[in-house]
Scaffold this motif. Structure first.
Motif, short mmCIF file in Angstrom:
data_model
loop_
_atom_site.label_atom_id
_atom_site.label_comp_id
_atom_site.label_asym_id
_atom_site.label_seq_id
_atom_site.Cartn_x
_atom_site.Cartn_y
_atom_site.Cartn_z
N LEU A 5 0.73 -1.15 0.05
CA LEU A 5 0.09 -0.10 -0.17
C LEU A 5 1.07 1.22 -0.07
CD1 LEU A 5 -2.60 1.63 0.49
CD2 LEU A 5 -2.43 1.32 2.93
N ALA A 6 1.95 1.54 0.98
CA ALA A 6 2.76 2.30 1.00
C ALA A 6 4.12 1.94 1.77
CB ALA A 6 2.07 3.79 1.62
N LEU A 7 5.20 2.95 1.63
CA LEU A 7 6.33 2.56 2.58
C LEU A 7 6.64 3.63 3.55
CD1 LEU A 7 7.65 2.06 -1.01
CD2 LEU A 7 8.15 0.32 0.75
N VAL A 8 6.91 3.32 4.61
CA VAL A 8 7.32 4.07 5.63
C VAL A 8 8.72 4.26 5.87
CG1 VAL A 8 6.71 4.46 8.24
CG2 VAL A 8 5.11 3.52 6.81
N LEU A 9 9.43 5.50 5.99
CA LEU A 9 10.81 5.52 6.14
C LEU A 9 10.93 6.27 7.50
CD1 LEU A 9 13.53 5.69 5.05
CD2 LEU A 9 12.76 7.90 3.93
N SER A 10 11.89 5.51 8.19
CA SER A 10 12.31 6.01 9.49
C SER A 10 13.76 6.22 9.42
CB SER A 10 12.00 5.20 10.64
OG SER A 10 10.63 4.85 10.91
N ALA A 11 14.20 7.38 10.00
CA ALA A 11 15.72 7.69 10.15
C ALA A 11 16.06 7.81 11.68
CB ALA A 11 16.05 8.67 9.43
N VAL A 30 6.56 14.11 13.57
CA VAL A 30 6.31 12.60 13.24
C VAL A 30 7.67 12.14 12.91
CG1 VAL A 30 5.10 10.99 11.98
CG2 VAL A 30 4.22 13.25 12.25
N PRO A 31 7.91 10.99 13.37
CA PRO A 31 9.31 10.38 13.23
C PRO A 31 9.20 9.44 12.17
CG PRO A 31 7.94 9.23 15.08
CD PRO A 31 7.26 10.33 14.55
N TYR A 32 8.59 9.73 11.15
CA TYR A 32 8.63 8.66 9.86
C TYR A 32 7.89 9.67 8.68
CZ TYR A 32 3.91 7.97 11.75
OH TYR A 32 2.62 8.11 12.38
N ARG A 33 8.25 9.22 7.38
CA ARG A 33 7.47 9.71 6.40
C ARG A 33 6.87 8.61 5.61
NH1 ARG A 33 10.16 14.79 3.17
NH2 ARG A 33 8.06 14.53 2.13
N ALA A 34 5.91 8.63 4.87
CA ALA A 34 5.16 7.68 4.08
C ALA A 34 5.29 7.89 2.29
CB ALA A 34 3.94 7.50 4.59
N TYR A 35 5.65 7.08 1.75
CA TYR A 35 5.50 7.29 0.20
C TYR A 35 4.77 6.19 -0.38
CZ TYR A 35 9.51 10.07 1.28
OH TYR A 35 10.54 11.05 2.08
N PHE A 36 4.10 6.59 -1.48
CA PHE A 36 3.30 5.58 -2.15
C PHE A 36 4.03 4.94 -3.39
CE2 PHE A 36 -0.07 8.04 -0.43
CZ PHE A 36 -0.80 7.16 -0.13
N SER A 37 5.28 5.72 -3.59
CA SER A 37 6.22 5.43 -4.72
C SER A 37 7.53 4.59 -4.19
CB SER A 37 6.53 6.69 -5.49
OG SER A 37 7.78 6.57 -6.17
#
Length: 206
Positions: A5-11, A30-37
Motif C-alpha cells: 500500500l505504502a512505504l514508511v521511512l524512518s531515520a 512525526v518520526p517517519y514519512r510515508a511514500y506511495f512510490s
C-alpha cells in the motif's frame, strides 16, 4: 494491484538514540514519512544515509487519516488473517479516537495497546476459548515479551551513549554495532523460541 500500500521511512541519528523527525500540519512532528512510490522512498532513504542517518524502510498495509476522511479497508490489509485484520482495524480506529500532535511514540503505543486489547474483547467476549481468541491472547502476550526485550535494549544503548566519553568515532560505531548484534543473537536464541503466535522476523534479519 500491488502487494504494498505504502512505504514508511524512518531515520535515526547514529550517535544518539533519537529519531529524525518531520513536521506536518495537523500531525505535528512525526518520526517517519510515508511514500506511495518505491522510487521516491528509496531516493529519500539514500539521501538520508548520505547525510549520516541510519534508516529503516518498510511496507505498511494500512494507515489512518486521523478521522479527517473515511478510511477504506485496503486490499493489502485483507491479506491478513482474521485476528491481524481486526487488530489493525482497531489500531487505526484508535488513532481516530485519540492522536496528540508531535507525540509519535505515545500515539503508536496507545494504538498498539488498543488494537491488541480490543481484539481480545472482540474474539473472546463469548467466554469460550476459540482458536481466534487464543491467537489474539498469544499475540498480545508476544507483544508484551517484545516490548520488554526492546525496553531493555533501549536502556542498554542509552547507557552506552551516555558513557561515550572520548571514544573515537570508529570505536564508538564498532561497540554500538556489537551491542546490537548481541541483542539480535539474544532475540534469536532466547526470545523468539518463546513466542506463541508471532515471529518478528525483522528483528532476526535486520
Amino acid at each position: 494491484e500491488s502487494d504494498t500500500l505504502a512505504l514508511v521511512l524512518s531515520a535515526a541519528y547514529q550517535d544518539r538514540l533519537a529519531f529524525r523527525t518531520w513536521w506536518f500540519p495537523i500531525a505535528g512532528r512525526v518520526p517517519y514519512r510515508a511514500y506511495f512510490s518505491l522510487d521516491g522512498a528509496e531516493q529519500a532513504r539514500d539521501e538520508l544515509e548520505e547525510e549520516g542517518f541510519d534508516t529503516y524502510l518498510r511496507p505498511t498495509a494500512a494507515f489512518s487519516t486521523l478521522g479527517w476522511f473515511a478510511d477504506p479497508v485496503y486490499s493489502t490489509l485483507l491479506r491478513s488473517d482474521e485476528v491481524a485484520l481486526v487488530q489493525t482495524l482497531l489500531h487505526e480506529l484508535g488513532h481516530n479516537h485519540l492522536y496528540i500532535p508531535g507525540h509519535g511514540r505515545f500515539n503508536e503505543s496507545f494504538a498498539t495497546f488498543v488494537g491488541h486489547v480490543a481484539a481480545l474483547d472482540f474474539f473472546c467476549r463469548s467466554g469460550s476459548v476459540t482458536v481466534r481468541c487464543q491467537r489474539a491472547r498469544d499475540r498480545w502476550a508476544d507483544a508484551q515479551d517484545i516490548s520488554r526485550f526492546t525496553d531493555a535494549l533501549e536502556q542498554r544503548i542509552v547507557d552506552f551513549y551516555n558513557q561515550r566519553g572520548s571514544e573515537t568515532s570508529d570505536n564508538f560505531m564498532k561497540t554500538r554495532d556489537m551491542i546490537y548484534l548481541a541483542a539480535q543473537a539474544d532475540f534469536v536464541d532466547r526470545v523468539r523460541p518463546r513466542l506463541r503466535a508471532s515471529t518478528y522476523d525483522y528483528f532476526a534479519n535486520e
